[in-house]
Design a protein around this motif. Structure first.
Motif, mmCIF file in Angstrom:
data_model
loop_
_atom_site.group_PDB
_atom_site.id
_atom_site.type_symbol
_atom_site.label_atom_id
_atom_site.label_comp_id
_atom_site.label_asym_id
_atom_site.label_seq_id
_atom_site.Cartn_x
_atom_site.Cartn_y
_atom_site.Cartn_z
ATOM 1 N N PRO A 170 17.410 12.458 -24.314
ATOM 2 C CA PRO A 170 16.930 11.173 -24.866
ATOM 3 C C PRO A 170 15.446 10.985 -24.614
ATOM 4 O O PRO A 170 14.868 11.576 -23.691
ATOM 5 C CB PRO A 170 17.771 10.134 -24.120
ATOM 6 N N VAL A 171 14.824 10.135 -25.437
ATOM 7 C CA VAL A 171 13.400 9.832 -25.329
ATOM 8 C C VAL A 171 13.233 8.327 -25.165
ATOM 9 O O VAL A 171 14.150 7.543 -25.470
ATOM 10 C CB VAL A 171 12.644 10.326 -26.583
ATOM 11 N N PRO A 172 12.103 7.857 -24.648
ATOM 12 C CA PRO A 172 11.902 6.412 -24.467
ATOM 13 C C PRO A 172 11.892 5.661 -25.794
ATOM 14 O O PRO A 172 11.509 6.198 -26.835
ATOM 15 C CB PRO A 172 10.539 6.330 -23.767
ATOM 16 N N SER A 173 12.334 4.403 -25.736
ATOM 17 C CA SER A 173 12.277 3.461 -26.873
ATOM 18 C C SER A 173 13.025 3.989 -28.084
ATOM 19 O O SER A 173 12.546 3.893 -29.225
ATOM 20 C CB SER A 173 10.815 3.156 -27.248
ATOM 21 N N GLY A 174 14.220 4.539 -27.862
ATOM 22 C CA GLY A 174 14.995 5.072 -28.975
ATOM 23 C C GLY A 174 15.445 4.007 -29.952
ATOM 24 O O GLY A 174 15.437 4.222 -31.173
ATOM 25 N N GLN A 175 15.845 2.820 -29.447
ATOM 26 C CA GLN A 175 16.311 1.747 -30.325
ATOM 27 C C GLN A 175 15.209 1.287 -31.262
ATOM 28 O O GLN A 175 15.435 1.079 -32.471
ATOM 29 C CB GLN A 175 16.812 0.571 -29.471
ATOM 30 N N GLU A 176 13.978 1.140 -30.738
ATOM 31 C CA GLU A 176 12.862 0.699 -31.574
ATOM 32 C C GLU A 176 12.528 1.731 -32.646
ATOM 33 O O GLU A 176 12.143 1.377 -33.764
ATOM 34 C CB GLU A 176 11.636 0.429 -30.702
ATOM 35 N N ARG A 177 12.683 3.010 -32.347
ATOM 36 C CA ARG A 177 12.417 4.052 -33.336
ATOM 37 C C ARG A 177 13.402 3.970 -34.493
ATOM 38 O O ARG A 177 13.029 4.114 -35.664
ATOM 39 C CB ARG A 177 12.492 5.432 -32.672
ATOM 40 N N ILE A 178 14.672 3.751 -34.170
ATOM 41 C CA ILE A 178 15.691 3.668 -35.216
ATOM 42 C C ILE A 178 15.448 2.446 -36.103
ATOM 43 O O ILE A 178 15.570 2.515 -37.334
ATOM 44 C CB ILE A 178 17.090 3.632 -34.576
ATOM 45 N N VAL A 179 15.084 1.333 -35.485
ATOM 46 C CA VAL A 179 14.818 0.114 -36.255
ATOM 47 C C VAL A 179 13.622 0.317 -37.182
ATOM 48 O O VAL A 179 13.632 -0.122 -38.348
ATOM 49 C CB VAL A 179 14.589 -1.074 -35.308
#
Length: 458
Positions: A409-418
């Motif tokens: 996993p990488v940081p800020s995965g949720q923000e990337r998907i959004v």
């Protein structure tokens, strides 16, 4: 007359030595020492703590402050009139700070600062000091860029003593020096641009900025390898170091923060060089995703994290049979050594051999990707080109690939998907550790643990 004293200073780390030697023992670099003549002590100057005496100088006592008693009031900031510039600075210009802006010739350093100075001068006193151009040249550029010229004070000078005298009289809130490599002090017996002149000139200007609460903007040159010219100690003196990147063949410029005491490091601002100067790009993902309508193999969109926001960029891979005994591995915008490592992982854990192929990799738009979240997208783009099969246009990928073939996993995965969902992407292949509990509307998220799972998901 007393004999002039000299020292040998390393241009890389700023370490000083009594005599010349081939290698700097501090940074281990070779042939970086140059002789610097030391200025004689000024009459009546108080002895410093570094001169072998006690820090109690001149009979003045210094009070200490408990950390819990320090005022936490937020430092006021001045807007540079560019939202992208303010973003890289961490919210704007801080009074009393020193900012160093570097870049290759023609990148747009002087253009960006002249636009900033002309707009700031309409609201607060500003002084623009040019040491490389005449006043008429600067005026012609301002006229060509259609900038407001009323209120901006100009000075063509290279003597730091004269500049400080004018600044004491004018009391500007913003002081711009273009460039620090042309400045010189009378007490330093060396040419402008030398190690001693750059270091002492920057120290004198920074000291004035701190004492007068003035915003100091310095323009710096860069070397062939893209690093700032001059001694490394220059980067320790200033509060923020920014690098403006972009070649003459591209109309886009990226402003990256390399050091910032008042904000995030590695923040990225994007500008477009137009006929009337630099214009900020508020939605960088839109310009980096200008893809052709025809689907081609080896093309894939990934989500990288730059500073405090995600940016969607396209990565392209091209594989071709190599006529050479040692196939080429060329990466533009990515680390070439990491590309070789990822190709070995692809062979070991993906079962795909690329040892007889020339591999070319490119990040569209001239963006330099510094993080490891591009690993999975790079490998899938390589597989697409190797098998000559195009990938869906609505697919987006990110994730770090380990040496054992695992997808980390990488940081800020949720923000990337959004961010990907905002731009119309409907499918994402991400590490299982970044899989959201609830996917955005219209987005199918495929979570993978191993490289083999990602290849199967294609």
């Amino acid at each position: 007359m007393a004999k002039a004293k000299s020292a040998f200073v390393c241009a890389e780390c700023g370490a000083e030595y009594r005599k010349w030697q081939g290698q700097c023992t501090s940074c281990r670099e070779w042939n970086t020492l140059s002789e610097v003549r030391l200025a004689p002590p000024r009459p009546g100057a108080a002895p410093s703590a570094s001169g072998g005496r006690s820090g109690y100088a001149g009979g003045v006592s210094r009070d200490v402050t408990d950390l819990s008693a320090v005022d936490l009031t937020e430092v006021p900031r001045l807007s540079s009139t560019f939202g992208e510039f303010d973003r890289v600075l961490g919210g704007g210009l801080v009074p009393g700070s020193a900012v160093l802006l570097g870049g290759h010739p023609g990148a747009g350093k002087s253009t960006l600062l002249l636009q900033t100075a002309c707009k700031l001068a309409q609201e607060r006193p500003s002084l623009y000091v040019t040491g490389e151009e005449s006043l008429s040249q600067v005026a012609m550029r301002a006229h060509r860029l259609q900038l407001p010229t009323q209120g901006l004070k100009m000075l063509a000078e290279t003597s730091v003593e004269t500049i400080l005298g004018v600044a004491e009289r004018e009391r500007p809130e913003v002081l711009i020096i273009d460039s620090i490599q042309t400045m010189h002090l009378e007490d330093i017996a060396s040419a402008p641009g030398g190690v001693a002149q750059v270091r002492e000139s920057a120290a004198a200007l920074t000291r004035f900025a701190k004492q007068s609460n003035t915003v100091l903007l310095l323009v710096g040159h860069v070397t062939k390898d893209g690093s700032l010219a001059g001694p490394k100690v220059l980067e320790h003196m200033i509060d923020a170091s920014l690098l403006l990147e972009g070649g003459a063949d591209s109309r886009f410029r990226t402003l990256r923060g390399q050091k910032n005491r008042f904000g995030a490091v590695n923040e990225l601002g994007v500008f477009a060089m137009l006929e009337h100067g630099m214009k900020e790009v508020k939605n960088p993902s839109a310009i980096f995703l200008s893809r052709s309508e025809e689907q081609a193999s080896g093309s894939l969109v990934m989500v990288v994290w730059e500073g405090t926001r995600p940016i969607l960029v396209e990565v392209q891979a091209l594989l071709d049979d190599s006529p050479l005994g040692n196939p080429r591995r060329i990466a533009v915008g990515l680390d070439g050594n990491r590309l070789s490592m990822l190709l070995a992982v692809l062979h070991k854990h993906g079962g795909l051999f690329t040892g007889d192929q020339d591999v070319f990799l490119n990040v569209v738009g001239g963006v330099k990707v510094l993080e490891t979240s591009a690993d999975l997208a790079v490998l899938l783009a390589v597989v697409s080109s190797l098998q000559n099969r195009s990938l869906p246009r609505e697919l987006v990928v990110f994730g770090e690939v380990g040496l054992s073939g695992e997808i980390r996993p990488v940081p800020s995965g949720q923000e990337r998907i959004v961010e990907a969902a905002k731009h119309g992407f409907t499918r994402a292949i991400v590490p299982r550790g970044n899989a959201p509990k609830t996917s955005p509307a219209g987005m199918e998220v495929v979570a993978v643990d191993k490289l083999a799972d990602a290849l199967e998901a294609l």
